[in-house]
Design a protein around this motif. Structure first.
Motif, short mmCIF file in Angstrom:
data_model
loop_
_atom_site.label_atom_id
_atom_site.label_comp_id
_atom_site.label_asym_id
_atom_site.label_seq_id
_atom_site.Cartn_x
_atom_site.Cartn_y
_atom_site.Cartn_z
N VAL B 68 0.84 -1.19 0.00
CA VAL B 68 0.00 0.00 0.00
C VAL B 68 0.88 1.25 0.00
O VAL B 68 0.67 2.19 -0.76
CB VAL B 68 -0.94 0.00 1.23
CG1 VAL B 68 -1.76 1.29 1.27
CG2 VAL B 68 -1.84 -1.21 1.18
N ALA B 69 1.92 1.23 0.85
CA ALA B 69 2.80 2.39 0.97
C ALA B 69 3.47 2.68 -0.37
O ALA B 69 3.59 3.84 -0.78
CB ALA B 69 3.84 2.14 2.06
N ASN B 70 3.92 1.62 -1.07
CA ASN B 70 4.55 1.81 -2.37
C ASN B 70 3.61 2.48 -3.35
O ASN B 70 4.00 3.36 -4.11
CB ASN B 70 4.97 0.45 -2.95
CG ASN B 70 6.29 0.00 -2.37
OD1 ASN B 70 6.91 0.74 -1.59
ND2 ASN B 70 6.71 -1.19 -2.72
N GLY B 154 18.29 6.25 -2.95
CA GLY B 154 17.70 6.09 -1.63
C GLY B 154 18.76 5.80 -0.57
O GLY B 154 18.58 6.10 0.60
N GLY B 155 19.89 5.25 -0.97
CA GLY B 155 20.99 5.04 -0.04
C GLY B 155 20.74 3.94 0.97
O GLY B 155 21.47 3.80 1.95
N ASP B 156 19.71 3.13 0.78
CA ASP B 156 19.42 2.05 1.73
C ASP B 156 19.92 0.73 1.16
O ASP B 156 19.38 0.22 0.18
CB ASP B 156 17.91 2.00 1.98
CG ASP B 156 17.54 0.96 3.01
OD1 ASP B 156 18.45 0.20 3.44
OD2 ASP B 156 16.37 0.90 3.39
N PRO B 157 20.98 0.15 1.77
CA PRO B 157 21.56 -1.08 1.19
C PRO B 157 20.54 -2.20 1.08
O PRO B 157 20.64 -3.03 0.17
CB PRO B 157 22.66 -1.44 2.20
CG PRO B 157 22.96 -0.16 2.91
CD PRO B 157 21.69 0.63 2.95
N GLY B 354 13.35 4.17 -18.45
CA GLY B 354 12.79 2.83 -18.30
C GLY B 354 12.50 2.44 -16.87
O GLY B 354 11.62 1.60 -16.60
N PHE B 355 13.22 3.08 -15.91
CA PHE B 355 13.05 2.68 -14.50
C PHE B 355 11.67 3.03 -13.94
O PHE B 355 11.29 2.53 -12.90
CB PHE B 355 14.14 3.34 -13.64
CG PHE B 355 15.48 2.72 -13.85
CD1 PHE B 355 15.77 1.47 -13.32
CD2 PHE B 355 16.45 3.37 -14.60
CE1 PHE B 355 17.02 0.89 -13.53
CE2 PHE B 355 17.69 2.79 -14.81
CZ PHE B 355 17.99 1.55 -14.28
N VAL B 356 10.97 3.92 -14.64
CA VAL B 356 9.64 4.29 -14.17
C VAL B 356 8.77 3.04 -14.03
O VAL B 356 7.94 2.93 -13.13
CB VAL B 356 8.99 5.31 -15.13
CG1 VAL B 356 7.52 5.51 -14.79
CG2 VAL B 356 9.72 6.63 -15.05
N ASN B 357 9.01 2.08 -14.90
CA ASN B 357 8.16 0.88 -14.90
C ASN B 357 8.37 0.00 -13.67
O ASN B 357 7.60 -0.92 -13.44
CB ASN B 357 8.42 0.07 -16.17
CG ASN B 357 7.91 0.81 -17.39
OD1 ASN B 357 6.79 1.30 -17.39
ND2 ASN B 357 8.76 0.95 -18.39
N TYR B 358 9.43 0.25 -12.87
CA TYR B 358 9.64 -0.55 -11.67
C TYR B 358 8.96 0.05 -10.45
O TYR B 358 9.09 -0.46 -9.35
CB TYR B 358 11.15 -0.69 -11.37
CG TYR B 358 11.91 -1.31 -12.51
CD1 TYR B 358 11.44 -2.46 -13.13
CD2 TYR B 358 13.10 -0.74 -12.97
CE1 TYR B 358 12.12 -3.03 -14.19
CE2 TYR B 358 13.79 -1.30 -14.02
CZ TYR B 358 13.30 -2.44 -14.63
OH TYR B 358 13.97 -3.00 -15.67
N PHE B 361 7.18 -1.92 -7.48
CA PHE B 361 7.88 -2.77 -6.52
C PHE B 361 9.03 -2.03 -5.85
O PHE B 361 9.30 -2.22 -4.69
CB PHE B 361 8.40 -4.03 -7.24
CG PHE B 361 7.35 -4.64 -8.11
CD1 PHE B 361 6.30 -5.35 -7.51
CD2 PHE B 361 7.35 -4.47 -9.48
CE1 PHE B 361 5.30 -5.90 -8.30
CE2 PHE B 361 6.37 -5.02 -10.26
CZ PHE B 361 5.32 -5.73 -9.68
N ALA B 362 9.71 -1.19 -6.62
CA ALA B 362 10.85 -0.46 -6.06
C ALA B 362 10.67 1.03 -6.38
O ALA B 362 11.25 1.53 -7.34
CB ALA B 362 12.16 -0.98 -6.66
N PRO B 363 9.86 1.71 -5.60
CA PRO B 363 9.55 3.10 -5.93
C PRO B 363 10.81 3.96 -6.04
O PRO B 363 10.87 4.89 -6.85
CB PRO B 363 8.66 3.55 -4.78
CG PRO B 363 8.66 2.48 -3.77
CD PRO B 363 9.15 1.24 -4.41
N MET B 364 11.82 3.62 -5.25
CA MET B 364 13.04 4.43 -5.29
C MET B 364 13.71 4.42 -6.66
O MET B 364 14.26 5.41 -7.10
CB MET B 364 14.03 3.90 -4.24
CG MET B 364 13.82 4.55 -2.89
SD MET B 364 13.90 6.32 -3.11
CE MET B 364 13.70 6.88 -1.48
N ALA B 365 13.64 3.25 -7.34
CA ALA B 365 14.32 3.14 -8.64
C ALA B 365 13.71 4.11 -9.64
O ALA B 365 14.41 4.63 -10.52
CB ALA B 365 14.19 1.71 -9.16
N ALA B 366 12.42 4.36 -9.48
CA ALA B 366 11.74 5.23 -10.46
C ALA B 366 12.02 6.70 -10.22
O ALA B 366 11.71 7.54 -11.07
CB ALA B 366 10.24 4.97 -10.42
#
Lengths: 550, 399, 330
Positions: B68-70, B154-157, B354-358, B361-366
């Motif tokens: 939900v948060a994503n 995001g800097g989160d490993p 292209g990263f927008v499409n992720y 699942f991984a909001p940071m990538a977008a």
């Protein structure tokens, strides 16, 4: 006063206008009472708030204006608390409005008659057919040409004076109890103004309509109103019956308004025959592109005298000035300065020739560069023509500022926008004087100013003429100004000089027919003037009708 | 779905009616409620519903359930960003009202929040652009040895980020933060230079045409008519095609051609405005007075005309800058603008798009491509807010 | 009426003349290319056949004026020349599919772009005009300020930013519409519409903002005019003031706004088609620019310019027709 409820009752009305997020007072607690069938003249200078007050009497304010205090009642109905629907029911039907510019206030997309019948039909007063017939009848009463047909034209196909009367007819269409006339003749020429005035007065009398007549022109209001209310900067100065007010004003401000009309310069000795005129216009023809505008214009202007060039808009007076300055080279004829022929194009004239002919403009706002300080504006010609710099230049500018009665230290660094209209016009005069010219063209220099201020400018110009023996060419359409300042008069019409001669001759009959019409059309302070004139000339011998006969 | 939407609309209609009725009852039939049309009441209700929904969505974005948060992550960021910017603009305006000369204090006093936001943003961009080498942690072209490509922002490993690269790295391992900062220098700098050039060209010819008139005016105006008959981006693309053949031949970087081409195309718009402004001033009586005094062309243009044309020209400069900036960004995005390896926002959007499409699942990538695109949008929005305020102010003075 | 006809004829002639001059400009620009650009463009690996065919096609041995008129004549007959890329491909494979001409390449894509533009216009025009009128009627209210901030932001944002935002919210996070617009011939209308929705919405955002602001300005300007005040002072209902007095006069500016913004769509379409990989003329144009397929670039440019000029011309003529002063001369 009868004991019935007055038609309009305004008490302690305060109006505020918004500028830059703050509200400024426009009208400061004015009372106004109007009985049925009475005509009240509302006069004041520009910015006195008279139009805003007139609209407030209808319960209407423009965007950015609000009624902050007071009450407005129309026939016992409180307009300020009435619902929008109640107000709509009154507007147009019982209260009507005639605007200053009829050309802008008629919708360009609809025929006059369609706009005329809209009120009666929408308010359910009359059916369309009945209202149309009534409209034609009103047009006839207002002496519009072709009353049967004129209503089926579009506004842009009808002249200004006729539109103004058609708008009065439209206001009358529901037979309202009250009409607000907001400077209905200000935009018109004097000869057109008179027939509009006559027809408005007639119809208001005929239907016994009450009216508030707003104007800045005392002589006009004297003809139209039963009672006059004088406003000054949002405050009421005094209210009185028209004749009483004219005969015996009680307040200083009102007295000073009356006094303006009395300024007149003493007559100068006649020109010595054979002397060389400072500027001589000789048989000048001119054209804008292929359209001819001046035909064989000739007149002389002698040293130390003022020649007033009079005529209505489009008569060619300003064009003559453009020929003299060289902005519009004439197609025939020539301009002489001190007996020498001037090159027709200003670009071909020498610096000294340019210096000798200076100009003062009508609109001081556009005549001064808004980004230059007063000091810079006056100093430029001093430096340019006389080559003065540094302290000498400053000294000369200070002297010029003193000549136009402005304190040098206070005004030197100001911008034009920080000055009043009259002060700006004085700066225009100083700039012309800075060139140390012989000859100055004054193009309608007082027509944008309020009467008191205008009188100050006229007195200043007269004093400067005596001190510096200047020659003026004074372009104006206002005959009161002509009377006040001129020595000789040139009357122009349709690009031709109709008549010219010394002032005293011009204001005494016999004249050329057009001069006569022009002179007689200027309203006078006498409240019987219009009535007498109509009795003397007949309704068909004034205004456009009379002009057309020539 | 459609039934739901219809039901909501009808429900809001009922609410609106109730709202107006309640208002009338509560205020004793005050004119505000008595004369309120139904549409206005509906508008109030609609506004309230939208605000409530935004509040709900924000809470969803803070939900503990990552799915939900994503989903509401970006909305949450947008709302937070909006509030932070609003507060910053408000503080900046307070600062402006208390610090500086009397003139700037007066200016800030009548300034809307949008304009103070605009000025603040422009200041920040200017600082970033000027001091980019000092601020950026890495070089714009630097491929850092031993660092993986495509590190998630995001800097989160735990999410594939790295604390050394808060915004991650791009497809060949360059630091995105540094490239964004350098992008300010390259993109904004080039756009600024182009706009200056366009103004120099268009302004000079426009004022000459207005002052001199005659055949010069005719020739220039017809030429401008023709150039303006071709849509500007299309024309730019055509000329860039040709320039891309010429550039290697002449050994001049393609970017120089781009600056020239866009400057020329844009100068036509500047010409039109300068000519119109100039003509409005030339008919003034004070210009006639100066002409009749015998003043030369130089005095007329520099002392009489230009000082009166600065306000509209300044506003136009802002608008033109936005336009040029967007054109360059579009060209770079299409791959024919600012050339690699220079860091530039348009190119970054294209590379990272292209990263927008992720996002699911991984909001940071977008966020990486959106940051670059957002950087462009933020500046143009800021400039437009300031220009809008300036235009409003100058039109208000005339009334 | 004769008066209006002459004015319109003049505008039409002027439009044709502009188009001719624009074609000269485009032709000259392309002919500014250095040296033997056929070889240059096709690269060293090109077959001599391909190079020869392009040389022949462009008639590089002819003087430029002859070439221009040949090209123009071809354009008027619908022959836009041969695509470099396709010619090269055909000469490699030895096949001629008949798709080597520029016209054959452009035609289906042009139809796609027109479809996109029409969908956009169908959404944007009514929406923006209603919003614009509302903003003008309720000016200086919260509603007006909010729409002002919103439209200003959307005008200032680059098209690709809006496109990615829409993809993010409407395709990725909430899969309502597809983010790729791979439409093809023979697709059902509803599916085609669904696939074109995101590009159309992106364009709508940009164009609506422009159109709404211009409509608002035009209406406010109009509402300040004395004849509207007069209509109010005649006690007419607000509805009648708008419909009878404001609208007839607002028509000219609104028509102008619509035409100008449809013209603006032409530029916007290029970037948006690239983002969504929409097979329209804009995408073709950008692809051809990248591989320097000059005949295609030249043809696309001419089509874009022609559409742009035509729309501006329409705006001009319609606003002449809606002016009562011109329709009813004195």
């Amino acid at each position: 006063m009868s004991d019935e409820t007055p038609l309009v009752k305004m008490r302690g009305v305060k109006l505020e206008g918004r500028s830059d997020e703050t509200w400024n007072l426009i009208i400061n607690g004015v009372d106004l009472t109007l009985a049925r069938g009475e005509v009240l003249g509302l006069i004041g200078e520009s910015g006195a708030g008279k139009s805003t007050l007139g609209l407030a009497a209808m319960g209407y304010t423009r965007d950015g204006v609000r009624i902050s205090e007071g009450t407005v009642e129309f026939d016992g109905i409180d307009l300020l608390t009435a619902s929008a629907a109640t107000k709509r029911e009154l507007l147009g039907k019982r209260i009507a409005y005639v605007a200053q510019s009829a050309a802008a206030s008629f919708n360009p997309a609809h025929k006059l008659m369609d706009q005329h019948v809209e009120g009666p039909v929408q308010h359910g007063v009359m059916g369309r057919g009945e209202s149309e017939a009534d409209g034609i009848e009103l047009y006839r009463k207002l002496r519009l040409p072709n009353p049967e047909e004129i209503g089926f034209r579009y506004p842009h196909q009808v002249s200004g004076g006729q539109l103004q009367r058609a708008m009065t007819a439209m206001a009358m269409s529901c037979r309202p109890d009250l009409i607000i006339f907001d400077e209905p003749t200000t935009a018109l020429d004097v000869t057109t103004q008179i027939e509009v005035l006559a027809s408005i007065r007639d119809i208001v009398e005929q239907f016994n309509t009450a009216a508030i007549y707003i104007t800045h022109d005392l002589a006009v209001v004297a003809q139209m109103a039963d009672r006059i209310k004088v406003l000054l900067k949002g405050d009421e100065v005094e209210t009185a019956d028209t004749r009483t007010m004219l005969a015996a004003p009680t307040q200083d401000y009102t007295k000073s308004l009356w006094a303006v009309r009395s300024f007149e310069r003493p007559r100068k000795p006649d020109v010595i025959t054979g002397s060389t005129p400072v500027v001589s216009v000789q048989n000048v023809d001119a054209a804008y592109g292929k359209v001819p505008v001046l035909y064989d214009v000739s007149f002389d202007m002698h040293a130390g005298r003022t020649v007033a060039v009079v005529g209505e808009s489009g008569s060619g007076k300003s064009t003559t000035a453009r020929c003299i300055t060289g902005l519009l080279p004439p197609t025939a004829g020539q301009i002489m300065l001190d007996g020498e022929v001037l090159p027709p194009d200003y670009r071909k004239r020498s610096k000294d020739q340019l210096r000798q002919v200076q100009m003062i403009y009508q609109m001081a706002d556009t005549a001064l560069n808004p980004r230059m300080s007063i000091g810079q504006i006056i100093a430029r010609p001093v430096q340019f023509y006389l080559g003065l710099t540094g302290g000498a230049k400053r000294k000369r500018v200070d002297a010029l500022l003193e000549q136009i009665e402005l304190e040098p230290t206070e005004y030197y660094n100001r911008l034009p926008s920080e000055l009043s209209g009259g002060q700006k016009q004085r700066i225009g005069i100083a700039r012309a004087l800075a060139a140390e010219p012989k000859f100055i063209i004054c193009d309608e220099v007082t027509s944008a100013l309020d009467q008191l201020v205008a009188e100050g400018i006229l007195r200043l110009l007269a004093k400067l003429q005596d001190d510096l023996s200047l020659t003026y060419m004074f372009i104006t359409h206002d005959l009161a100004t002509v009377k006040a300042i001129s020595d000789e008069v040139v009357v122009m019409k349709d690009g031709r000089v109709v008549e010219q001669g010394p002032k005293d001759d011009m204001f005494k009959p016999p004249h050329h027919a057009y001069t006569d019409l022009l002179l007689s059309s200027v309203p006078e302070m006498d409240p019987d003037w219009l009535t007498n004139l109509l009795a003397e000339r007949g309704v068909d011998n004034i205004g456009d009708a009379a002009v057309d006969k020539m | 779905m459609i039934i739901w939407i219809l039901a909501t609309l009808v429900g809001m209609g009922a609410l609106a009616w109730g709202f107006r009725f309640a208002g009338q009852a509560a205020t004793g039939n005050a004119p505000k409620f008595r004369d309120m049309p139904f549409g206005v009441a509906y508008g109030y209700v609609l506004g309230a519903v939208v605000l409530l929904w935004l509040g709900w969505a924000y809470l969803q974005g803070r939900s503990a359930d990552p799915l939900v948060a994503n989903k509401f992550f970006f909305l949450r960021i947008a709302i937070e960003g909006f509030i932070i910017f609003a507060i910053a603009a408000w503080l900046f305006r307070i600062l402006g009202r208390s610090v500086g000369t009397a003139w700037t204090k007066k200016m800030f006093r009548s300034m809307p929040l949008t304009a103070s936001f605009g000025i603040l943003t422009i200041l920040i961009y200017a600082i970033l652009a000027i001091f980019a080498p000092a601020i950026a942690p890495y070089g714009q072209e630097q491929i850092i040895p031993g660092v993986a490509a495509n590190i998630t922002p995001g800097g989160d490993p735990a999410l594939g980020g790295s604390p050394d690269f808060p915004l991650g790295t791009d497809q060949i391992g360059r630091d995105i933060l540094s490239r964004l900062i350098y992008g300010a220098q390259n993109t904004v700098g080039i756009a600024f230079a182009t706009t200056l050039l366009a103004f120099l060209l268009g302004g000079t010819f426009g004022f000459l045409a207005a002052t001199l008139g005659g055949w010069l005016d005719q020739v220039l105006s017809r030429l401008v008519d023709v150039l303006m008959a071709i849509p500007s981006l299309i024309f730019a693309l055509l000329l860039m095609t040709i320039a891309s053949v010429w550039a290697p031949e002449l050994g001049i970087p393609l970017t120089v051609f781009m600056v020239l081409i866009i400057a020329v195309i844009d100068s036509t718009r500047v010409y039109r405005l300068a000519r119109a402004v100039g003509q409005n001033i030339v008919v003034m009586d004070y210009i006639e007075a100066a002409k009749l005094r015998g003043e030369g062309l130089g005095y007329l243009v520099f002392k009489e005309i230009l000082p009166n044309a600065t306000a509209p020209l300044l506003a136009e400069f802002g608008l033109r800058f936005c336009f040029v900036f967007l054109t360059i960004a579009a060209l770079s995005f299409l791959g024919v603008g600012i050339q690699p390896p220079l860091a530039d926002w348009g190119t970054m959007v294209r590379d990272l798009g292209g990263f927008v499409n992720y996002a699911q699942f991984a909001p940071m990538a977008a966020t990486a491509p959106l940051l670059a695109a957002g950087a462009i949008a933020l500046l143009t929005v800021a400039v437009n807010f300031v220009v809008d305020w300036m235009l409003h102010k100058s039109s208000g003075l005339k009334e | 009426m004769g008066n209006v006809l002459t004015i319109i004829l003049q505008r039409l002639l002027l439009g044709v003349l502009t188009l001719l001059i624009v074609s000269v400009v485009i032709f000259t620009a392309v002919n500014l290319l250095p040296g033997d650009f056929a070889q240059n463009i096709l690269g060293q690996g090109a077959t001599p056949d391909a190079v020869a065919s392009i040389r022949r096609d462009l008639g590089l041995d002819q003087p430029p004026i002859t070439r221009y008129f040949d090209w123009l004549g071809g354009v008027l007959r619908g022959d836009l020349g041969t695509s470099f890329a396709q010619a090269n491909f055909a000469s490699f494979t030895g096949t001629d599919s008949g798709a080597t001409t520029v016209a054959a390449q452009i035609a289906p894509r042009f139809a796609n772009t027109m479809f996109l533009a029409m969908v956009t216009a169908a959404i944007a025009v009514p929406f923006s005009i209603i919003l614009g009128i509302l903003a003008a009627l309720y000016r200086n209210t919260v509603f007006d300020r909010a729409t002002n901030i919103f439209t200003l932001s959307s005008i200032s944002s680059p098209e690709f930013f809006l496109a990615y935002i829409l993809i993010l919210f409407l395709a990725v996070l909430n899969p309502i519409f597809p983010s790729l617009s791979n439409i093809f011939e023979g697709m059902a209308f509803s599916e085609r519409l669904e696939k074109s929705m995101l590009p159309a919405l992106t364009l709508t955002l940009v164009v609506t903002a422009h159109m709404m602001r211009m409509t608002r300005a035009a209406i406010i300007n109009l509402l300040a005019s004395p004849y509207i005040e007069m209509a109010r002072l005649k006690g007419l209902s607000p509805m009648r003031v708008i419909v009878k007095h404001a609208l007839p006069n607002a028509l000219a500016p609104i028509i102008n706004v619509i035409a100008l913004n449809l013209a603006y769509l032409i530029t916007g379409v290029v970037v948006v088609e690239v983002v969504f990989v929409y097979p329209g003329i804009g995408q073709l144009f950008v692809d051809s620019v990248k591989i320097r397929d000059i005949p295609v670039v030249q043809a696309c440019c001419l089509i874009f310019a022609a559409a742009y000029i035509l729309l501006n011309l329409t705006a001009d003529i319609l606003s002449i027709l809606s002016n009562p002063r011109l329709r009813h001369p004195k």
